[in-house]
Design an enzyme around this catalytic site. Structure first.
Site, PDB file in Angstrom:
ATOM      1  N   LYS A  48      -9.284   8.660  -3.930  1.00  0.00           N
ATOM      2  CA  LYS A  48      -8.762   8.312  -2.598  1.00  0.00           C
ATOM      3  C   LYS A  48      -8.914   9.514  -1.667  1.00  0.00           C
ATOM      4  CE  LYS A  48      -5.561   4.843  -4.416  1.00  0.00           C
ATOM      5  NZ  LYS A  48      -4.199   4.445  -4.775  1.00  0.00           N
ATOM      6  N   GLN A  92       1.850   6.565  -5.451  1.00  0.00           N
ATOM      7  CA  GLN A  92       0.981   6.019  -6.494  1.00  0.00           C
ATOM      8  C   GLN A  92       1.817   5.398  -7.618  1.00  0.00           C
ATOM      9  OE1 GLN A  92      -2.341   5.818  -6.254  1.00  0.00           O
ATOM     10  NE2 GLN A  92      -2.569   4.870  -8.256  1.00  0.00           N
ATOM     11  N   ASP A 115       0.087   0.664   1.749  1.00  0.00           N
ATOM     12  CA  ASP A 115      -0.152  -0.238   0.614  1.00  0.00           C
ATOM     13  C   ASP A 115       0.271  -1.677   0.917  1.00  0.00           C
ATOM     14  OD1 ASP A 115      -1.302   0.806  -1.774  1.00  0.00           O
ATOM     15  OD2 ASP A 115       0.485   2.034  -2.119  1.00  0.00           O
TER      16      ASP A 115
HETATM   17  N1  GUN Z   1      -1.593   1.727  -8.776  1.00  0.00           N
HETATM   18  C1  GUN Z   1      -2.567   0.831  -9.052  1.00  0.00           C
HETATM   19  N2  GUN Z   1      -2.995   0.219  -7.930  1.00  0.00           N
HETATM   20  C2  GUN Z   1      -2.269   0.751  -6.916  1.00  0.00           C
HETATM   21  C3  GUN Z   1      -2.269   0.541  -5.501  1.00  0.00           C
HETATM   22  O1  GUN Z   1      -3.010  -0.287  -4.948  1.00  0.00           O
HETATM   23  N3  GUN Z   1      -1.375   1.299  -4.798  1.00  0.00           N
HETATM   24  C4  GUN Z   1      -0.548   2.194  -5.393  1.00  0.00           C
HETATM   25  N4  GUN Z   1       0.294   2.867  -4.614  1.00  0.00           N
HETATM   26  N5  GUN Z   1      -0.526   2.412  -6.689  1.00  0.00           N
HETATM   27  C5  GUN Z   1      -1.390   1.696  -7.435  1.00  0.00           C
END
Ligand code: GUN
Length: 283
Positions: A48, A92, A115
């Site tokens: 990311k 996350q 998100d």
């Molecule tokens: N863990 C797995 N997929 C995601 C996501 O799309 N966002 C976040 N914050 N954590 C994740």
């Protein structure tokens, strides 16, 4: 069979995001909280971060120990909510067991909730209301589907997976009256009784259960469009695998996403898109 390269589609989205960000006049800033030692999460966050750099988004990652208290995390989120130069906040997942994911997701200011997991944004997604933020993985899947030269109006869709991150919001988004709306949407999960009978009806099959190789050839209809959201590590050869047994299922599918290089890069591209959206709305 046509392979859907999420990687290539994501790269072309990045090109257009980069030029929109150049014109914005400010640099969008994403703050990420990474708690604990979950190895896949570290890789996802690194990906990311690299993607942010490619399009001109500033990113700050706070790596915090798994011993961090929920109270201390909520306090840090409150600070980021109030910080004018932070436009988007991501925590996350998964979190250590002593931290409640719902409390964390509800603590992020809805306008910085990149998100789309805050109940307000999730509610808007479910209701089909505008002005919210769509979760990145379902949004990436819908964007992939939009690139296909097919009509979805008469297709039967089956989602395997009932998570709040993918399965549930994706069902709501497919049910909205958009260009990729199928004729029906069924949600199943890895423990659904007679799962194969249901998946075999699907002309659009989306596997998001997190169970490696759950979907075998005999569970897939001839000519189906198959979207694989799963990312698991195959311990035998240390390679990434999806929920779909790719080698066998590709013989049946009309279109199929690979793992890696399918849905994963699209999720990251949608995170960049949502970060820009958050920044634009806070100008
Ligand atoms: N863990 C797995 N997929 C995601 C996501 O799309 N966002 C976040 N914050 N954590 C994740």
């Amino acid at each position: 069979m046509h392979l859907i390269s999420g990687k290539n589609i994501a790269r072309s989205i990045e090109v257009s995001l980069r030029s929109s960000i150049e014109k914005l006049g400010i640099r969008p800033h994403l703050v990420v909280f990474l708690i604990g030692e979950h190895a896949p999460s570290k890789t996802y966050v690194a990906n990311k971060r690299a993607a942010c750099a490619r399009v001109g988004i500033q990113s700050t990652v706070y790596e915090l120990p798994s011993s961090l208290s929920q109270c201390s995390l909520l306090e840090r989120i409150q600070n980021a909510n109030q910080e004018k130069k932070t436009h988007a906040i991501l925590v996350q997942m998964p979190l250590p067991p002593h931290i409640c994911a719902q409390a964390v997701q509800s603590a992020i200011a809805p306008e910085k909730d990149v998100d789309g997991f805050h109940p307000l944004n999730m509610g808007k997604t479910l209701l089909g209301q505008t002005g919210g933020i769509y979760p990145c993985t379902p949004l990436g899947i819908c964007t992939l589907l939009e690139t296909l030269p097919v009509s979805f109006a008469e297709k039967e869709a089956v989602i395997v997976g009932r998570s709040s991150i993918v399965g549930k919001p994706l069902a709501a988004m497919l049910l909205a009256k958009t260009g990729v709306a199928p004729s029906s949407v069924t949600i199943t999960h890895s423990k659904t009784h007679n799962l194969g009978t249901i998946t075999k009806r699907a002309e659009l099959l989306i596997a998001a259960s997190g169970v490696a190789h759950l979907i075998g050839k005999e569970m897939v209809k001839e000519g189906a469009i198959v979207i694989d959201v799963g990312i698991s590590r195959d311990e035998k050869n240390n390679r990434l695998v999806g929920d779909v047994s790719f080698a066998a299922v590709q013989e049946r599918a009309s279109y199929i996403t690979p793992v890696p290089g399918g849905v994963g890069p699209m999720t990251v591209a949608m995170l960049l898109k949502n970060t820009l959206l958050c920044a634009e709305r806070q100008l």
